[in-house]
Scaffold this active site. Structure first.
Site, short mmCIF file in Angstrom:
data_model
loop_
_atom_site.label_atom_id
_atom_site.label_comp_id
_atom_site.label_asym_id
_atom_site.label_seq_id
_atom_site.Cartn_x
_atom_site.Cartn_y
_atom_site.Cartn_z
N ASP A 1 41.61 32.54 45.14
CA ASP A 1 40.27 32.56 45.03
C ASP A 1 39.26 31.75 45.94
O ASP A 1 39.36 31.80 47.24
CB ASP A 1 39.88 32.32 43.62
CG ASP A 1 38.30 32.69 42.94
OD1 ASP A 1 38.04 33.63 42.74
OD2 ASP A 1 37.86 31.30 42.90
N HIS B 1 43.64 39.07 38.53
CA HIS B 1 42.92 38.24 39.56
C HIS B 1 43.75 36.95 39.33
O HIS B 1 43.91 36.07 40.49
CB HIS B 1 41.41 37.82 39.23
CG HIS B 1 40.91 36.78 39.97
ND1 HIS B 1 40.73 36.96 41.41
CD2 HIS B 1 40.34 35.58 40.03
CE1 HIS B 1 40.11 35.99 41.99
NE2 HIS B 1 40.09 34.97 41.23
N TYR C 1 29.23 28.51 45.68
CA TYR C 1 28.72 29.87 45.76
C TYR C 1 27.22 29.92 46.37
O TYR C 1 26.71 30.44 47.27
CB TYR C 1 28.44 30.74 44.51
CG TYR C 1 29.60 31.03 43.77
CD1 TYR C 1 30.48 31.99 44.26
CD2 TYR C 1 30.45 30.33 43.03
CE1 TYR C 1 31.59 32.57 43.72
CE2 TYR C 1 31.58 30.41 42.37
CZ TYR C 1 32.21 31.73 42.84
OH TYR C 1 33.22 32.13 42.12
N TYR D 1 27.84 38.76 40.01
CA TYR D 1 27.81 37.33 39.74
C TYR D 1 27.52 36.43 40.86
O TYR D 1 26.94 35.35 40.91
CB TYR D 1 29.29 37.12 39.12
CG TYR D 1 30.59 36.94 40.19
CD1 TYR D 1 31.06 35.59 40.31
CD2 TYR D 1 30.99 37.85 40.87
CE1 TYR D 1 31.93 35.56 41.46
CE2 TYR D 1 32.04 38.03 41.79
CZ TYR D 1 32.24 36.64 41.84
OH TYR D 1 33.42 36.50 42.76
#
Length: 316
Positions: A101, A295, A230, A150
């Site tokens: 990830d 995931h 992010y 997201y």
């Protein structure tokens, strides 16, 4: 688990919590969002029992590692700097690197910026994305999936945290880990987190004890540190301009679940399987697509993932 050692290392201006076990060549594990060193608990035990020293930090902003207050302190360059400092402090010249990830994104950057410190890479979930000089990543995702995607929704500081605060952290952790949808994760603007239904039963690979560990740590520190990764996506992209077109020059094995939403981003399967990935990562040696796996593959199929890592790094 009780044999795992926990230490704090001062690196790059922060104090970093590090879990480690075993002796031998070092394998450095990088976790994702919303995770902790704990996501690698199975692989720490697996690799340490096979003659390796397994090391898994809480990355900047997570768990028992410091959470710098500035949003802009979470670029890929900061995180790689933390990890280089960690290796220097521990007296480790080179490592086998494993990412998942966000840890996978950081691992690609680490290999691009400091290939001299990496013997080989096993990366999972997130394939290498060559830098597009014409469009920043957030606008790229917005063009593909819209404003509710997201990553786009995570951009505004404080907004998502306010929503997360409406819901019990353990329930939120269950929702994150319990999702096995391959659809793009979207968060509508008008969502009321407190009205979300209870998550379904825990997946077999996750216990209440696991949930409580994550929930305790995120209750202490909150989610802002992880969300700031992010928020720095575009800043990392800007700073990486000198590396446009750079290849990843370390030996690589890549593993992804066929139910992982990252594997269903438009164009990704073609990129991975039709030569684009190999062009950008010329020492790509293996691509593994795990059937029926979503995931969080390192927790969902811990033995299998441990074996995949071991079989690859054992060649070197």
């Amino acid at each position: 688990m009780e044999n795992i050692e926990h230490t704090t290392v001062s690196t790059n201006g922060i104090n970093m919590h590090v879990a480690s076990i075993g002796t031998g060549p070092v394998v450095l594990f990088l976790h994702g969002f919303p995770e902790l060193w704990y996501s690698w608990r199975h692989q720490l035990l697996y690799l340490s029992s096979r003659g390796y020293r397994a090391v898994a930090p809480d990355l900047r902003g997570y768990g028992d590692t410091d959470v710098p207050p500035s949003v802009t302190s979470y670029t890929a360059f900061h995180i790689v700097g933390d990890l280089v400092g960690l290796l220097d402090k521990l007296g480790i010249e080179q490592v086998f690197l494993v990412g998942h990830d966000w840890g996978a994104i950081i691992a690609w950057y680490f290999c691009m910026l400091r290939p001299d410190r990496i013997k080989a890479l096993v990366n999972t979930s997130v394939a290498f994305y060559p830098r597009n000089p014409a469009m920043n990543p957030v606008n790229g995702f917005r063009a593909l999936f819209g404003d509710d995607y997201y990553i786009c929704r995570f951009q505004e500081p404080g907004e998502v945290e306010e929503g997360f605060a409406q819901i019990d952290i353990a329930k939120l952790v269950k929702r994150f880990f319990g999702s096995s949808s391959s659809k793009p994760p979207c968060i509508p603007k008008d969502i009321r987190y407190r009205d979300l239904p209870d998550p379904p039963e825990l997946p077999l690979w996750l216990s209440e004890e696991d949930v409580n560990y994550y929930a305790t740590k995120f209750n202490q520190k909150g989610f802002t540190g992880g969300l700031n990764y992010y928020r720095c996506l575009n800043l990392s992209w800007e700073l990486a301009a000198p590396w446009t077109g750079a290849q990843i020059k370390v030996p690589v094995k890549f593993i992804v679940g066929d139910l992982d939403s990252t594997y269903h981003i438009p164009g990704i399967k073609e990129y991975i399987h039709n030569g684009g990935f190999k062009k950008d990562v010329p020492l790509l040696q293996e691509v593994v697509v795990m059937e029926g796996v979503a995931h969080f593959l390192n927790q969902e199929k811990p033995e299998e993932v441990g074996e995949h890592i071991y079989n690859f790094i054992n060649k070197f």
